[in-house]
Motif scaffolding. Structure first.
Motif, short mmCIF file in Angstrom:
data_model
loop_
_atom_site.label_atom_id
_atom_site.label_comp_id
_atom_site.label_asym_id
_atom_site.label_seq_id
_atom_site.Cartn_x
_atom_site.Cartn_y
_atom_site.Cartn_z
N ARG A 81 0.83 -1.19 0.00
CA ARG A 81 0.00 0.00 0.00
C ARG A 81 0.87 1.25 0.00
O ARG A 81 0.53 2.27 -0.61
N GLY A 82 2.03 1.16 0.67
CA GLY A 82 2.93 2.30 0.69
C GLY A 82 3.38 2.70 -0.71
O GLY A 82 3.50 3.90 -1.00
N GLY A 90 1.99 11.30 -6.46
CA GLY A 90 2.75 11.80 -7.60
C GLY A 90 4.25 11.62 -7.46
O GLY A 90 5.02 12.21 -8.24
N ARG A 91 4.69 10.79 -6.54
CA ARG A 91 6.13 10.61 -6.32
C ARG A 91 6.70 9.47 -7.16
O ARG A 91 7.92 9.36 -7.30
N THR A 93 5.57 7.01 -10.89
CA THR A 93 4.67 6.96 -12.03
C THR A 93 4.12 5.55 -12.23
O THR A 93 4.63 4.58 -11.65
N GLU A 94 3.09 5.48 -13.09
CA GLU A 94 2.53 4.17 -13.40
C GLU A 94 3.57 3.26 -14.05
O GLU A 94 3.66 2.07 -13.73
N ALA A 95 4.38 3.82 -14.95
CA ALA A 95 5.40 3.00 -15.63
C ALA A 95 6.47 2.53 -14.65
O ALA A 95 6.99 1.41 -14.78
N GLU A 96 6.79 3.36 -13.66
CA GLU A 96 7.78 2.94 -12.66
C GLU A 96 7.26 1.76 -11.84
O GLU A 96 8.01 0.82 -11.56
N LEU A 97 5.98 1.81 -11.47
CA LEU A 97 5.43 0.67 -10.74
C LEU A 97 5.28 -0.55 -11.65
O LEU A 97 5.39 -1.69 -11.18
N ALA A 98 5.05 -0.32 -12.94
CA ALA A 98 5.04 -1.45 -13.87
C ALA A 98 6.40 -2.14 -13.88
O ALA A 98 6.48 -3.37 -14.00
N SER A 185 14.78 5.23 -13.43
CA SER A 185 14.37 6.39 -12.63
C SER A 185 13.85 5.97 -11.27
O SER A 185 14.08 6.65 -10.26
N LEU A 186 13.16 4.82 -11.21
CA LEU A 186 12.67 4.35 -9.92
C LEU A 186 13.84 3.97 -9.01
O LEU A 186 13.82 4.25 -7.81
#
Length: 227
Positions: A81-82, A90-91, A93-98, A185-186
Motif C-alpha cells: 500500500r505504501g 505523484g512521487r 509513475t505508473e510506468a515505474e510501478l510497472a 528512474s525508480l
C-alpha cells in the motif's frame, strides 16, 4: 551413512523452518492483501500481459506502509500500500510501478522464490557447521564469524537474483513499449522513498547498490541497441 545423519537432520530441520515461515507469510498475505485494481495501473498490467502473450497480469496489494514489492513461492506478486500511496502522491509513475511488477515477474519466472528454500537450508547448515568448528578455536567470537559468513553467502545469492530479475524486467519493459527509463528512474528514487537502506557493507546488502543495477541495465541497452 550414519556419519552424514547430523547434516541430513540439519537440512531437514532448516527445510521445515522454511516451510513454516512460508506458511506464516502466506497466511499473513491472505489476511492483509486485496487484488490490485488501481485504475492507473490496470493499463500497465494489460501491457505487460500482452508482451508475454498472456491475459492482463494479476497482482495484489499488501496492506502495509513500507515501500516494497514482492513475489512469493506460489507465484503471486504484491505491491505494498505504501507504494500505491507514492503513486497517488505523484512521487512515482505508473510506468515505474510497472517496472516493479515486471521485476517480481522475473523472480517468479526464473524460479528464485522456490530456489530460496535450498539456499536457506544451505546457509543455515554453513552457519551451524562453522559455529561448531570455529567455536572450538575462537571461543566467544566463533559463532559471530559463522553468522557473518552465512550472511555474506545469503547476500551474494540474493544480489545475483536481483540482477537476473532486473534483466528480465528490462526485456519485458522494452517489449511492452515502456522502455527501461522508468526502471532506472525508480532505482534513483528508491533509497529516498524507502527512507534509506542503512550503513551495512555492500557485500551484506541483499540488493545490489543502485549504481550497479543501473549500470547493468545500461549494458543491456547497449547490447540490444535500445539506449
Amino acid at each position: 551413512m550414519l556419519r552424514y545423519t547430523p547434516i541430513l537432520l540439519i537440512i531437514l530441520y532448516m527445510a521445515a523452518m522454511w516451510f513454516f515461515s512460508m506458511w506464516r507469510l502466506k497466511a499473513e498475505l491472505n489476511t492483509r492483501s486485496t487484488p490490485l485494481t488501481h485504475p492507473r495501473l490496470t493499463p500497465m498490467l494489460e501491457r505487460l500481459g500482452r508482451a508475454m502473450n498472456l491475459p492482463p497480469i494479476r497482482a495484489h496489494v499488501y496492506e502495509v506502509a513500507p515501500v516494497n514489492g514482492m513475489a512469493v513461492p506460489d507465484g503471486r506478486i504484491f505491491l505494498t500500500r505504501g507504494f500505491l500511496d507514492k503513486l497517488d502522491e505523484g512521487r512515482v509513475t505508473e510506468a515505474e510501478l510497472a517496472s516493479v511488477i515486471a521485476h517480481e515477474l522475473g523472480h517468479v519466472s526464473l524460479g528464485h522464490s522456490r530456489r530460496r528454500m535450498i539456499d536457506f537450508a544451505g546457509q543455515n547448515a554453513i552457519r551451524m557447521a562453522l559455529a561448531g568448528v570455529l567455536g572450538r578455536f575462537l571461543p566467544g567470537i566463533g559463532g559471530w564469524i559463522a553468522n557473518l559468513v552465512a550472511a555474506a553467502v545469503a547476500a551474494r545469492l540474493s544480489r545475483q537474483d536481483e540482477f537476473e530479475a532486473d534483466a528480465f524486467a528490462s526485456a519485458l519493459m522494452v517489449k511492452a513499449g515502456l522502455g527501461t527509463d522508468p526502471q532506472k528512474s525508480l532505482f534513483r528514487k528508491l533509497d529516498r522513498l524507502a527512507g534509506g537502506r542503512g550503513t551495512a557493507p555492500a557485500w551484506l546488502l541483499s540488493h545490489p547498490p543502485t549504481a550497479a543495477r543501473i549500470a547493468a541495465i545500461e549494458k543491456l541497452e547497449r547490447r540490444w541497441g535500445v539506449a
